[in-house]
Design a protein around this motif. Structure first.
Motif, PDB file in Angstrom:
ATOM      1  N   ALA A  14      43.259  11.753  51.579  1.00 17.57           N
ATOM      2  CA  ALA A  14      44.101  11.672  52.777  1.00 17.57           C
ATOM      3  C   ALA A  14      44.963  12.913  52.940  1.00 17.57           C
ATOM      4  CB  ALA A  14      44.977  10.430  52.715  1.00 17.57           C
ATOM      5  N   ALA A  15      45.372  13.505  51.831  1.00 15.50           N
ATOM      6  CA  ALA A  15      46.230  14.691  51.888  1.00 15.50           C
ATOM      7  C   ALA A  15      45.482  15.912  52.411  1.00 15.50           C
ATOM      8  CB  ALA A  15      46.802  14.992  50.509  1.00 15.50           C
ATOM      9  N   THR A  16      44.180  15.856  52.404  1.00 13.37           N
ATOM     10  CA  THR A  16      43.396  17.007  52.852  1.00 13.37           C
ATOM     11  C   THR A  16      42.674  16.761  54.182  1.00 13.37           C
ATOM     12  OG1 THR A  16      41.496  16.306  51.542  1.00 13.37           O
ATOM     13  CG2 THR A  16      43.039  17.826  50.498  1.00 13.37           C
ATOM     14  N   VAL A  17      42.883  15.591  54.779  1.00 16.29           N
ATOM     15  CA  VAL A  17      42.256  15.286  56.057  1.00 16.29           C
ATOM     16  C   VAL A  17      43.087  15.916  57.162  1.00 16.29           C
ATOM     17  CG1 VAL A  17      41.650  13.451  57.677  1.00 16.29           C
ATOM     18  CG2 VAL A  17      41.230  13.147  55.232  1.00 16.29           C
ATOM     19  N   GLU A  18      42.433  16.700  58.004  1.00 15.32           N
ATOM     20  CA  GLU A  18      43.134  17.361  59.097  1.00 15.32           C
ATOM     21  C   GLU A  18      43.636  16.323  60.101  1.00 15.32           C
ATOM     22  OE1 GLU A  18      41.943  20.845  62.059  1.00 15.32           O
ATOM     23  OE2 GLU A  18      41.104  21.073  60.047  1.00 15.32           O
ATOM     24  N   ALA A  19      44.895  16.433  60.510  1.00 19.42           N
ATOM     25  CA  ALA A  19      45.521  15.553  61.501  1.00 19.42           C
ATOM     26  C   ALA A  19      45.562  14.098  61.056  1.00 19.42           C
ATOM     27  CB  ALA A  19      44.831  15.684  62.852  1.00 19.42           C
ATOM     28  N   ALA A  20      45.661  13.848  59.752  1.00 20.78           N
ATOM     29  CA  ALA A  20      45.720  12.478  59.250  1.00 20.78           C
ATOM     30  C   ALA A  20      47.059  11.822  59.559  1.00 20.78           C
ATOM     31  CB  ALA A  20      45.461  12.453  57.747  1.00 20.78           C
ATOM     32  N   LEU A  21      48.118  12.620  59.645  1.00 21.66           N
ATOM     33  CA  LEU A  21      49.451  12.097  59.943  1.00 21.66           C
ATOM     34  C   LEU A  21      49.913  12.621  61.296  1.00 21.66           C
ATOM     35  CD1 LEU A  21      51.174  12.656  56.486  1.00 21.66           C
ATOM     36  CD2 LEU A  21      50.202  10.536  57.371  1.00 21.66           C
ATOM     37  N   PRO A  22      50.562  11.750  62.066  1.00 17.59           N
ATOM     38  CA  PRO A  22      51.071  12.202  63.373  1.00 17.59           C
ATOM     39  C   PRO A  22      52.104  13.317  63.203  1.00 17.59           C
ATOM     40  CG  PRO A  22      51.400   9.833  63.063  1.00 17.59           C
ATOM     41  CD  PRO A  22      50.874  10.375  61.790  1.00 17.59           C
ATOM     42  N   LEU A  23      52.019  14.317  64.042  1.00 18.75           N
ATOM     43  CA  LEU A  23      52.990  15.398  64.005  1.00 18.75           C
ATOM     44  C   LEU A  23      54.199  15.041  64.862  1.00 18.75           C
ATOM     45  CD1 LEU A  23      50.605  18.456  64.425  1.00 18.75           C
ATOM     46  CD2 LEU A  23      51.604  17.573  62.315  1.00 18.75           C
ATOM     47  N   PHE A  24      55.310  15.652  64.576  1.00 18.01           N
ATOM     48  CA  PHE A  24      56.523  15.558  65.389  1.00 18.01           C
ATOM     49  C   PHE A  24      57.131  14.159  65.466  1.00 18.01           C
ATOM     50  CE2 PHE A  24      53.789  18.931  67.258  1.00 18.01           C
ATOM     51  CZ  PHE A  24      54.459  19.991  66.676  1.00 18.01           C
ATOM     52  N   GLU A  25      56.858  13.316  64.468  1.00 19.06           N
ATOM     53  CA  GLU A  25      57.530  12.025  64.385  1.00 19.06           C
ATOM     54  C   GLU A  25      57.727  11.663  62.918  1.00 19.06           C
ATOM     55  OE1 GLU A  25      54.408   8.546  64.940  1.00 19.06           O
ATOM     56  OE2 GLU A  25      54.282   9.967  66.582  1.00 19.06           O
ATOM     57  N   VAL A  27      57.269   9.750  59.596  1.00 14.84           N
ATOM     58  CA  VAL A  27      56.128   9.047  59.031  1.00 14.84           C
ATOM     59  C   VAL A  27      56.501   8.536  57.643  1.00 14.84           C
ATOM     60  CG1 VAL A  27      53.732   9.290  58.265  1.00 14.84           C
ATOM     61  CG2 VAL A  27      54.507  10.517  60.283  1.00 14.84           C
ATOM     62  N   LEU A  28      56.160   7.288  57.367  1.00  9.62           N
ATOM     63  CA  LEU A  28      56.348   6.721  56.035  1.00  9.62           C
ATOM     64  C   LEU A  28      55.208   7.199  55.150  1.00  9.62           C
ATOM     65  CD1 LEU A  28      57.853   4.803  54.103  1.00  9.62           C
ATOM     66  CD2 LEU A  28      56.410   2.953  55.005  1.00  9.62           C
ATOM     67  N   LEU A  29      55.557   7.947  54.104  1.00 10.19           N
ATOM     68  CA  LEU A  29      54.543   8.463  53.178  1.00 10.19           C
ATOM     69  C   LEU A  29      54.300   7.531  52.003  1.00 10.19           C
ATOM     70  CD1 LEU A  29      55.608  12.225  52.991  1.00 10.19           C
ATOM     71  CD2 LEU A  29      53.812  11.198  54.403  1.00 10.19           C
ATOM     72  N   GLY A  30      55.342   6.797  51.601  1.00 10.65           N
ATOM     73  CA  GLY A  30      55.178   5.899  50.472  1.00 10.65           C
ATOM     74  C   GLY A  30      56.446   5.132  50.174  1.00 10.65           C
ATOM     75  N   THR A  31      56.302   4.106  49.354  1.00  6.43           N
ATOM     76  CA  THR A  31      57.440   3.320  48.892  1.00  6.43           C
ATOM     77  C   THR A  31      57.358   3.210  47.379  1.00  6.43           C
ATOM     78  OG1 THR A  31      56.215   1.255  49.221  1.00  6.43           O
ATOM     79  CG2 THR A  31      57.645   1.964  51.022  1.00  6.43           C
ATOM     80  N   LEU A  32      58.516   3.068  46.755  1.00  8.13           N
ATOM     81  CA  LEU A  32      58.535   2.913  45.305  1.00  8.13           C
ATOM     82  C   LEU A  32      59.720   2.086  44.887  1.00  8.13           C
ATOM     83  CD1 LEU A  32      60.470   5.765  44.080  1.00  8.13           C
ATOM     84  CD2 LEU A  32      58.633   6.514  45.538  1.00  8.13           C
ATOM     85  N   LEU A  42      59.837   9.642  53.275  1.00  9.92           N
ATOM     86  CA  LEU A  42      59.560   9.892  54.692  1.00  9.92           C
ATOM     87  C   LEU A  42      59.313  11.367  54.937  1.00  9.92           C
ATOM     88  CD1 LEU A  42      62.508   7.844  56.246  1.00  9.92           C
ATOM     89  CD2 LEU A  42      60.139   7.110  55.978  1.00  9.92           C
ATOM     90  N   ARG A  43      58.452  11.656  55.904  1.00  4.04           N
ATOM     91  CA  ARG A  43      58.306  13.021  56.412  1.00  4.04           C
ATOM     92  C   ARG A  43      58.825  13.013  57.832  1.00  4.04           C
ATOM     93  NH1 ARG A  43      53.084  14.985  58.696  1.00  4.04           N
ATOM     94  NH2 ARG A  43      54.174  14.133  60.460  1.00  4.04           N
ATOM     95  N   ASN A  44      59.771  13.909  58.122  1.00  2.40           N
ATOM     96  CA  ASN A  44      60.315  13.945  59.482  1.00  2.40           C
ATOM     97  C   ASN A  44      59.415  14.772  60.394  1.00  2.40           C
ATOM     98  OD1 ASN A  44      61.024  16.707  59.254  1.00  2.40           O
ATOM     99  ND2 ASN A  44      63.072  16.202  58.528  1.00  2.40           N
ATOM    100  N   GLY A  45      59.746  14.789  61.666  1.00  2.00           N
ATOM    101  CA  GLY A  45      58.927  15.480  62.654  1.00  2.00           C
ATOM    102  C   GLY A  45      58.878  16.984  62.505  1.00  2.00           C
ATOM    103  N   PHE A  46      59.741  17.531  61.636  1.00  2.00           N
ATOM    104  CA  PHE A  46      59.749  18.974  61.399  1.00  2.00           C
ATOM    105  C   PHE A  46      59.062  19.339  60.094  1.00  2.00           C
ATOM    106  CE2 PHE A  46      63.516  17.936  63.928  1.00  2.00           C
ATOM    107  CZ  PHE A  46      63.242  18.668  65.068  1.00  2.00           C
ATOM    108  N   GLY A  47      58.494  18.328  59.404  1.00  2.00           N
ATOM    109  CA  GLY A  47      57.760  18.574  58.161  1.00  2.00           C
ATOM    110  C   GLY A  47      58.578  18.404  56.900  1.00  2.00           C
TER     111      GLY A  47
END
Length: 87
Positions: A14-25, A27-32, A42-47
């Motif tokens: 998934a980390a290498t799939v192009e456009a797998a995560l929406p840009l500019f919003e 995104v929940l990457l994981g929970t622990l 979280l990844r914010n819309g600015f990366g």
């Protein structure tokens, strides 16, 4: 202190799939689970990547709950649920 985490093959792909995560919003990457309670990554819309816990403020709202693969935010009296993309 840094933690070592096993990365699954599914995550590697998934980390290498192009456009797998929406840009500019946000995104929940994981929970622990930590000794200090549940956390979400979280990844914010600015990366930028940030770890948050219950009570943290993000995007004008407050984190109210974190479950396996889910993050709940209260903003302006509305409930917002984020899930890990593809799950």
């Amino acid at each position: 202190m840094a933690q070592t985490v096993e990365i699954t093959e599914e995550t590697r792909v998934a980390a290498t799939v192009e456009a797998a995560l929406p840009l500019f919003e946000t995104v929940l990457l994981g929970t622990l689970t930590t000794p200090n309670g549940p956390k979400a990554i979280l990844r914010n819309g600015f990366g930028g990547v940030k770890t948050v816990g219950i009570g943290s403020h993000i995007n004008g709202g407050e984190v109210t709950a974190i479950r396996d693969g889910e993050l709940f935010i209260s903003r302006s009296g509305r409930g917002i649920k984020l899930t890990i993309p593809g799950s």
